[in-house]
Enzyme design. Sequence first.
Site, mmCIF file in Angstrom:
data_model
loop_
_atom_site.group_PDB
_atom_site.id
_atom_site.type_symbol
_atom_site.label_atom_id
_atom_site.label_comp_id
_atom_site.label_asym_id
_atom_site.label_seq_id
_atom_site.Cartn_x
_atom_site.Cartn_y
_atom_site.Cartn_z
ATOM 1 N N CYS A 1 0.841 -1.193 0.000
ATOM 2 C CA CYS A 1 0.000 0.000 0.000
ATOM 3 C C CYS A 1 0.878 1.246 0.000
ATOM 4 O O CYS A 1 1.931 1.289 0.646
ATOM 5 C CB CYS A 1 -0.978 -0.010 1.174
ATOM 6 N N GLU A 2 0.396 2.240 -0.744
ATOM 7 C CA GLU A 2 1.173 3.465 -0.885
ATOM 8 C C GLU A 2 1.079 4.350 0.357
ATOM 9 O O GLU A 2 1.782 5.343 0.453
ATOM 10 C CB GLU A 2 0.712 4.240 -2.119
ATOM 11 N N HIS A 3 0.216 3.979 1.299
ATOM 12 C CA HIS A 3 0.057 4.810 2.496
ATOM 13 C C HIS A 3 1.005 4.408 3.617
ATOM 14 O O HIS A 3 1.430 5.262 4.394
ATOM 15 C CB HIS A 3 -1.391 4.713 2.999
ATOM 16 N N HIS A 4 1.308 3.107 3.707
ATOM 17 C CA HIS A 4 2.146 2.639 4.821
ATOM 18 C C HIS A 4 3.349 1.806 4.362
ATOM 19 O O HIS A 4 4.139 1.365 5.181
ATOM 20 C CB HIS A 4 1.313 1.766 5.779
ATOM 21 N N CYS B 1 -1.708 -3.214 6.858
ATOM 22 C CA CYS B 1 -1.760 -1.983 7.658
ATOM 23 C C CYS B 1 -3.047 -1.920 8.478
ATOM 24 O O CYS B 1 -3.098 -1.236 9.499
ATOM 25 C CB CYS B 1 -1.620 -0.747 6.767
ATOM 26 N N HIS C 1 -5.246 -6.099 3.857
ATOM 27 C CA HIS C 1 -4.252 -5.042 4.012
ATOM 28 C C HIS C 1 -3.582 -5.190 5.368
ATOM 29 O O HIS C 1 -4.243 -5.086 6.401
ATOM 30 C CB HIS C 1 -4.922 -3.669 3.889
ATOM 31 N N GLN D 1 -5.496 -0.374 -3.614
ATOM 32 C CA GLN D 1 -6.205 -1.494 -4.250
ATOM 33 C C GLN D 1 -7.140 -0.986 -5.352
ATOM 34 O O GLN D 1 -7.304 -1.620 -6.395
ATOM 35 C CB GLN D 1 -6.990 -2.278 -3.190
HETATM 36 ZN ZN LIG Z 1 -1.951 1.004 4.186
#
Ligand SMILES: [Zn+2]
Length: 188
Positions: free
Chosen positions: A79-82, A150, A148, A120
């Site tokens: 994931c590009e966030h975490h 995260c 996910h 996603q």
């Molecule tokens: Zn994430």
Amino acid sequence: MPSPTFPPAVYQTLLAASGDDPQRRDLLGTPERAARAHADLFAGYTENPVALLRSAMEPNDPRHSGPVLLRNLSLYSHCEHHILPMDGVVHVAYRPGPWILGLSKIARAVAALAAQLQSQERLTREIADAINTAATPEGVLVACVARHHCMAHRGVRQTAADTVTLESRGSFLTDSAARQEILTLCRI
Ligand SMILES: [Zn+2]
């Protein structure tokens, strides 16, 4: 294109920030190994999924009018966030237009798009768009089911939750019975 390179010094900083000693004997080789692992996990930036798909297309036999469904492709992305893993499966269906796609190339195109930082939602969309662009089929439907990490192993710690994303193009957008047929075959 060359694989991405990750400087081992980045991992020495990470090890020290974690509270460990980068000079500890068992960690001495870790930065080099981690750099090679990440170069592999993020190799998708150097790939062109449309070109991959086009490298193994054949003219469609007009006697074949049904959809083609490739189920349960392994999905492993970050994931590009975490920068934490998301894993699950991808189902890819298309109703051929002028071209039939090589099945292994579909798998490789999915893997190339997954080997990048992703959401996603965007991954699902990019798979559908790559197939649409490469083969101009009558319809495309892509379904992703992913967990996910995260969400599972930090924060809200929802270890049983998964996320389903769908993208439809062409006939699968306009024909809800055809879309439902695929979703039933995917057991979604
Ligand atoms: Zn994430």
